[in-house]
Design a protein around this motif. Structure first.
Motif, PDB file in Angstrom:
ATOM      1  N   ALA A 103      14.884  31.747 -22.195  1.00  0.00           N
ATOM      2  CA  ALA A 103      13.631  32.437 -21.889  1.00  0.00           C
ATOM      3  C   ALA A 103      12.575  31.450 -21.403  1.00  0.00           C
ATOM      4  N   ALA A 104      12.517  30.275 -22.016  1.00  0.00           N
ATOM      5  CA  ALA A 104      11.503  29.271 -21.656  1.00  0.00           C
ATOM      6  C   ALA A 104      11.757  28.644 -20.294  1.00  0.00           C
ATOM      7  N   THR A 105      13.008  28.669 -19.837  1.00  0.00           N
ATOM      8  CA  THR A 105      13.350  28.004 -18.572  1.00  0.00           C
ATOM      9  C   THR A 105      13.692  28.978 -17.457  1.00  0.00           C
ATOM     10  N   GLY A 106      13.545  30.273 -17.722  1.00  0.00           N
ATOM     11  CA  GLY A 106      13.833  31.266 -16.696  1.00  0.00           C
ATOM     12  C   GLY A 106      15.322  31.489 -16.477  1.00  0.00           C
ATOM     13  N   ASN A 107      16.112  31.243 -17.493  1.00  0.00           N
ATOM     14  CA  ASN A 107      17.554  31.451 -17.419  1.00  0.00           C
ATOM     15  C   ASN A 107      17.953  32.606 -18.317  1.00  0.00           C
ATOM     16  N   SER A 108      19.230  32.876 -18.363  1.00  0.00           N
ATOM     17  CA  SER A 108      19.735  33.849 -19.328  1.00  0.00           C
ATOM     18  C   SER A 108      20.875  33.200 -20.099  1.00  0.00           C
ATOM     19  N   PHE A 109      20.987  33.590 -21.348  1.00  0.00           N
ATOM     20  CA  PHE A 109      22.046  33.072 -22.191  1.00  0.00           C
ATOM     21  C   PHE A 109      23.102  34.138 -22.372  1.00  0.00           C
ATOM     22  N   THR A 110      24.362  33.755 -22.197  1.00  0.00           N
ATOM     23  CA  THR A 110      25.507  34.626 -22.457  1.00  0.00           C
ATOM     24  C   THR A 110      26.569  33.785 -23.164  1.00  0.00           C
ATOM     25  N   PRO A 111      27.610  34.423 -23.669  1.00  0.00           N
ATOM     26  CA  PRO A 111      28.702  33.645 -24.265  1.00  0.00           C
ATOM     27  C   PRO A 111      29.362  32.679 -23.269  1.00  0.00           C
ATOM     28  N   ASP A 112      29.181  32.930 -21.984  1.00  0.00           N
ATOM     29  CA  ASP A 112      29.756  32.052 -20.955  1.00  0.00           C
ATOM     30  C   ASP A 112      28.841  30.897 -20.554  1.00  0.00           C
ATOM     31  N   THR A 113      27.648  30.826 -21.145  1.00  0.00           N
ATOM     32  CA  THR A 113      26.724  29.742 -20.817  1.00  0.00           C
ATOM     33  C   THR A 113      27.398  28.399 -21.089  1.00  0.00           C
ATOM     34  N   LEU A 114      27.311  27.515 -20.110  1.00  0.00           N
ATOM     35  CA  LEU A 114      27.941  26.203 -20.214  1.00  0.00           C
ATOM     36  C   LEU A 114      27.075  25.267 -21.047  1.00  0.00           C
ATOM     37  N   LEU A 115      27.711  24.624 -22.028  1.00  0.00           N
ATOM     38  CA  LEU A 115      27.040  23.669 -22.897  1.00  0.00           C
ATOM     39  C   LEU A 115      27.566  22.264 -22.641  1.00  0.00           C
ATOM     40  N   VAL A 116      26.720  21.287 -22.881  1.00  0.00           N
ATOM     41  CA  VAL A 116      27.112  19.882 -22.866  1.00  0.00           C
ATOM     42  C   VAL A 116      27.318  19.494 -24.327  1.00  0.00           C
ATOM     43  N   LEU A 117      28.560  19.158 -24.676  1.00  0.00           N
ATOM     44  CA  LEU A 117      28.925  18.819 -26.050  1.00  0.00           C
ATOM     45  C   LEU A 117      28.915  17.308 -26.199  1.00  0.00           C
ATOM     46  N   GLU A 118      28.140  16.805 -27.135  1.00  0.00           N
ATOM     47  CA  GLU A 118      27.919  15.370 -27.271  1.00  0.00           C
ATOM     48  C   GLU A 118      28.274  14.914 -28.684  1.00  0.00           C
ATOM     49  N   ARG A 119      29.257  14.037 -28.778  1.00  0.00           N
ATOM     50  CA  ARG A 119      29.589  13.395 -30.052  1.00  0.00           C
ATOM     51  C   ARG A 119      29.005  11.986 -30.005  1.00  0.00           C
ATOM     52  N   PHE A 120      28.515  11.521 -31.143  1.00  0.00           N
ATOM     53  CA  PHE A 120      27.862  10.212 -31.159  1.00  0.00           C
ATOM     54  C   PHE A 120      28.114   9.510 -32.478  1.00  0.00           C
ATOM     55  N   LYS A 121      27.813   8.210 -32.465  1.00  0.00           N
ATOM     56  CA  LYS A 121      27.843   7.439 -33.709  1.00  0.00           C
ATOM     57  C   LYS A 121      26.465   6.843 -33.924  1.00  0.00           C
ATOM     58  N   LEU A 122      26.097   6.758 -35.189  1.00  0.00           N
ATOM     59  CA  LEU A 122      24.816   6.160 -35.572  1.00  0.00           C
ATOM     60  C   LEU A 122      24.977   4.651 -35.528  1.00  0.00           C
ATOM     61  N   ILE A 123      24.135   3.996 -34.742  1.00  0.00           N
ATOM     62  CA  ILE A 123      24.192   2.544 -34.591  1.00  0.00           C
ATOM     63  C   ILE A 123      23.204   1.860 -35.534  1.00  0.00           C
ATOM     64  N   TYR A 124      21.966   2.343 -35.524  1.00  0.00           N
ATOM     65  CA  TYR A 124      20.923   1.681 -36.307  1.00  0.00           C
ATOM     66  C   TYR A 124      19.870   2.696 -36.732  1.00  0.00           C
ATOM     67  N   PRO A 125      19.745   2.926 -38.050  1.00  0.00           N
ATOM     68  CA  PRO A 125      18.670   3.801 -38.544  1.00  0.00           C
ATOM     69  C   PRO A 125      17.522   2.961 -39.105  1.00  0.00           C
ATOM     70  N   ILE A 126      16.314   3.427 -38.931  1.00  0.00           N
ATOM     71  CA  ILE A 126      15.175   2.844 -39.644  1.00  0.00           C
ATOM     72  C   ILE A 126      15.296   3.325 -41.077  1.00  0.00           C
ATOM     73  N   LYS A 127      15.206   2.422 -41.987  1.00  0.00           N
ATOM     74  CA  LYS A 127      15.344   2.777 -43.430  1.00  0.00           C
ATOM     75  C   LYS A 127      14.083   3.402 -43.952  1.00  0.00           C
TER      76      LYS A 127
END
Length: 160
Positions: free
Chosen positions: A136-160
Motif C-alpha cells: 500500500a505504501a509503495t503503490g503495489n499489491s501483495f499476493t501469494p505470488d509476490t516475489l520475496l528476497v530471502l536473506e540468510r546471514f551470520k552475526l559478525i559483531y554485536p555492540i554489547k
C-alpha cells in the motif's frame, strides 16, 4: 552553522565499520557496506534487532517491489550490513551467507523459522500483514505470488 544529521550518521556508520575490522577478514576491510533497520516502526525495528543480537534471528526477507521502489539492488552473498536501531544508531554487523528469491507462497518452513519470530503460521500471518502495508505504501499489491528476497546471514559483531 547547522549540523548535517546525514553526515553525522555517515560518520557514525563509518566509525562503527572500522570498529568491526578485527572481526572482518583483511581482504574485506575496504568492502562497501549498507545500513538499515528492520520493519516499519521503532517497536518492530527494536524487537527484530534484539532477536539478531541474541542469535535467534538468522534470516530476513523483503518484497522485491520494495527494492524496486527504493531503486536499490537486493543484497548479495557475502555482503556486509550494519543493522541499526530505528534512529539509525549502529548496533551490529552481519554478513549475508545466502540470498535467493521465492514467491511468498513458496517460502519454506525452514526459512521462516530461521527468522526467529515464531511458528511457521505466525510467520505467514505477520509477514502477510507487513507486505500488505508495504504494498500500500509503495503503490503495489501483495499476493501469494509476490516475489520475496530471502536473506540468510551470520552475526559478525554485536555492540554489547
Amino acid at each position: 552553522m547547522v549540523d548535517n544529521p546525514l553526515r553525522e550518521s555517515d560518520e557514525k556508520l563509518e566509525a562503527f565499520w572500522k570498529s568491526c575490522w578485527d572481526y572482518v577478514p583483511a581482504q574485506d576491510r575496504n568492502a562497501s557496506f549498507s545500513s538499515w533497520f528492520f520493519g516499519d516502526s521503532p517497536e518492530m525495528a527494536d524487537d527484530l534487532l534484539a532477536l539478531v543480537m541474541k542469535g535467534q534471528k538468522m534470516a530476513t526477507c523483503g518484497a522485491l517491489f520494495d527494492y524496486e521502489h527504493d531503486n536499490e539492488d537486493p543484497p548479495e552473498d557475502g555482503s556486509y550490513h550494519i543493522l541499526t536501531d530505528f534512529d539509525g544508531n549502529p548496533r551490529c554487523l552481519i554478513q549475508m551467507t545466502s540470498v535467493s528469491r521465492a514467491a511468498f507462497k513458496d517460502v519454506t518452513e525452514d526459512f521462516a523459522l530461521s527468522e526467529g519470530e515464531g511458528s511457521y503460521q505466525e510467520w505467514q500471518q505477520v509477514h502477510e500483514e507487513f507486505f500488505e502495508r508495504r504494498a500500500a505504501a509503495t503503490g503495489n499489491s501483495f499476493t501469494p505470488d509476490t516475489l520475496l528476497v530471502l536473506e540468510r546471514f551470520k552475526l559478525i559483531y554485536p555492540i554489547k
